[in-house]
Design a protein around this motif. Structure first.
Motif, mmCIF file in Angstrom:
data_model
loop_
_atom_site.group_PDB
_atom_site.id
_atom_site.type_symbol
_atom_site.label_atom_id
_atom_site.label_comp_id
_atom_site.label_asym_id
_atom_site.label_seq_id
_atom_site.Cartn_x
_atom_site.Cartn_y
_atom_site.Cartn_z
ATOM 1 N N ILE A 220 0.841 -1.205 0.000
ATOM 2 C CA ILE A 220 0.000 0.000 0.000
ATOM 3 C C ILE A 220 0.875 1.253 0.000
ATOM 4 O O ILE A 220 0.598 2.225 -0.708
ATOM 5 N N TYR A 223 2.085 1.916 -3.456
ATOM 6 C CA TYR A 223 1.066 2.115 -4.502
ATOM 7 C C TYR A 223 1.101 3.552 -5.008
ATOM 8 O O TYR A 223 1.184 4.500 -4.238
ATOM 9 N N LEU A 233 -6.691 4.480 0.588
ATOM 10 C CA LEU A 233 -6.154 3.135 0.757
ATOM 11 C C LEU A 233 -5.290 3.046 2.017
ATOM 12 O O LEU A 233 -5.349 2.056 2.755
ATOM 13 N N THR A 236 -7.653 3.306 5.258
ATOM 14 C CA THR A 236 -8.604 2.209 5.478
ATOM 15 C C THR A 236 -8.179 1.229 6.569
ATOM 16 O O THR A 236 -9.002 0.868 7.423
ATOM 17 N N ILE A 315 -11.220 1.221 -4.022
ATOM 18 C CA ILE A 315 -10.202 0.582 -3.180
ATOM 19 C C ILE A 315 -9.976 -0.857 -3.617
ATOM 20 O O ILE A 315 -8.831 -1.323 -3.677
ATOM 21 N N ALA A 318 -7.829 -0.863 -6.633
ATOM 22 C CA ALA A 318 -6.425 -0.605 -6.296
ATOM 23 C C ALA A 318 -5.755 -1.878 -5.768
ATOM 24 O O ALA A 318 -4.603 -2.186 -6.113
ATOM 25 N N LEU A 319 -6.483 -2.631 -4.942
ATOM 26 C CA LEU A 319 -5.935 -3.900 -4.424
ATOM 27 C C LEU A 319 -5.652 -4.882 -5.560
ATOM 28 O O LEU A 319 -4.647 -5.608 -5.521
ATOM 29 N N ALA A 331 -11.593 -4.542 0.241
ATOM 30 C CA ALA A 331 -11.643 -3.329 1.055
ATOM 31 C C ALA A 331 -12.394 -3.584 2.354
ATOM 32 O O ALA A 331 -11.998 -3.126 3.422
#
Length: 409
Positions: A220, A223, A233, A236, A315, A318-319, A331
């Motif tokens: 993360i 990222y 992100l 979270t 989110i 993005a993962l 998420a």
């Protein structure tokens, strides 16, 4: 003397209106312009009244007599035929506006005025669209359980078992509203309880191994993307809240001095206001974001317009770009991660953990108690958890949950 069809047909107009009587109060009113109107004379509570039945020949002599007999039955039960007729017109007018989509639209509008959360309203509108135009045009008073089951089976055949069950529940809500507004007599969807396949409970994929969590936190940090997504992100894992609540966070809800994020009831799944203590790490992330979006409404605005927050699946997307599949991490899974490791630590009251997750606790007395009694513990727990994440992210893979001491309350 009773009328005959021939006598009715041959009744000619005169200079003035006149009556041709039948029996038991029924008569034909013949007007100068030629119209012939059926009327029934009756008395109720000592007052003489007249009931208009209709025009001849649209209403035949036999039909006029049947209407007269029906009116006499009403009188036998102390019902005024004219009042009953007016009521029937009102009900007919109501039932004329009773298509499923129209009734559903009224229900959704009502719920919107009552403050139902927009994501829930959006799902209700989606259900209406999912049922299709043909079903939507059907009068609610005519829809049968078999018709509803046919629509639900379509979702089952597609493997959408949860959707089928949620759709049945939504249809039931529409029918209950239709009954309450005098446009249906029953809820046929209620009869289908138990008719659908019960879906297996799906749990959100989550990482609960400390070493793997450390790797995720480092990923993360590495990222790169839209700053709003990057910061959302990073925040979270620290705040235990649902993805929708995080992405729609507003600056007006964040108090940096008190170190708290306060969510209004309208945004919460359980429709209860919720306060989130913010650790120093969470505050640092928000402070960094404030320099970018602090003058707008949303903490994490969309890249297209600052009038909206980042999208629902941002989110998770993005993962996926980071290499984590939907079976590895989601998420929503960050909540499971926090719940699992906090409980495993043995350092925190389970009720405090549940309250941090904004789970509804059974029993109104206990619920009220939890909203206040665990705040100091939740503040300490939030900081401990962020410190623990920092250790794991730094590569402390040998650090087990609970190895850090919680800060004093």
């Amino acid at each position: 003397m009773a009328l005959t069809d021939t006598a009715v047909r041959n009744a000619k107009p005169k200079a003035k209106p006149y009556k041709v009587t039948d029996s038991q109060g029924l008569y034909l009113l013949v007007n100068p312009k030629g119209s012939k109107l059926w009327r029934v004379k009756y008395r109720i509570n000592g007052v003489e009244r007249k009931l208009a039945i209709g025009a001849y020949p649209a209403i035949t002599l036999a039909e006029a007599r049947a209407a007269r007999d029906a009116a006499r039955k009403q009188l036998a039960h102390d019902i005024d035929p004219n009042a009953a007729k007016r009521q029937a017109k009102v009900e007919a007018s109501i039932r004329a506006n009773n298509s499923f989509s129209l009734v559903a639209g009224e229900l959704i509008e009502k719920k919107a005025r009552e403050g139902l959360a927009e994501p829930t309203l959006k799902k209700m509108r989606w259900f209406v669209k999912l049922l299709g135009t043909d079903f939507g045009k059907r009068p609610v008073s005519d829809i049968t359980p078999q018709e509803i089951l046919h629509e639900l089976r379509k979702q089952e055949k597609r493997g959408k078992l949860e959707t089928a069950n949620l759709l049945r529940s939504f249809i039931s809500r529409v029918f209950r509203f239709a009954v309450a507004t005098a446009r249906a007599d029953r809820d046929p969807a209620q009869l289908l309880v138990g008719a659908l396949i019960t879906p297996k409970v799906k749990h959100f994929a989550a990482i609960t191994d400390p070493a793997q969590l450390g790797g995720l936190l480092r990923a993360i940090d590495d990222y790169q993307g839209d700053p709003a997504v990057m910061h959302a992100l990073r925040l979270t894992p620290h705040v235990f809240q649902r993805p929708g609540e995080i992405r729609q966070m507003e600056w007006a809800e964040v108090n940096f001095e008190k170190k708290v994020w306060t969510l209004p009831a309208a945004k919460m799944k359980m429709r209860q206001p919720h306060a989130v203590p913010l650790s120093s790490q969470a505050l640092a992330i928000l402070e960094s974001m404030r320099q970018l979006t602090g003058k707008g409404k949303y903490v994490f605005p969309s890249v297209r317009t600052r009038d909206r927050s980042i999208s629902e699946n941002t989110i998770n997307a993005a993962l996926r770009r980071m290499g984590y599949s939907k079976d590895e991490m989601t998420a929503h899974g960050f909540r499971t991660t926090a719940s699992s490791l906090l409980n495993e630590s043995g350092k925190w009251n389970p009720d405090a953990i549940e309250r941090a997750l904004a789970h509804m606790v059974a029993g109104s007395v206990r619920r009220i108690y939890n909203q206040s009694a665990y705040w100091p513990e939740r503040v300490a727990m939030a900081q401990w958890w962020s410190d623990h994440l920092f250790e794991l992210r730094a590569g402390g893979n040998q650090c087990q949950p609970g190895s850090l001491q919680p800060q004093s309350h």
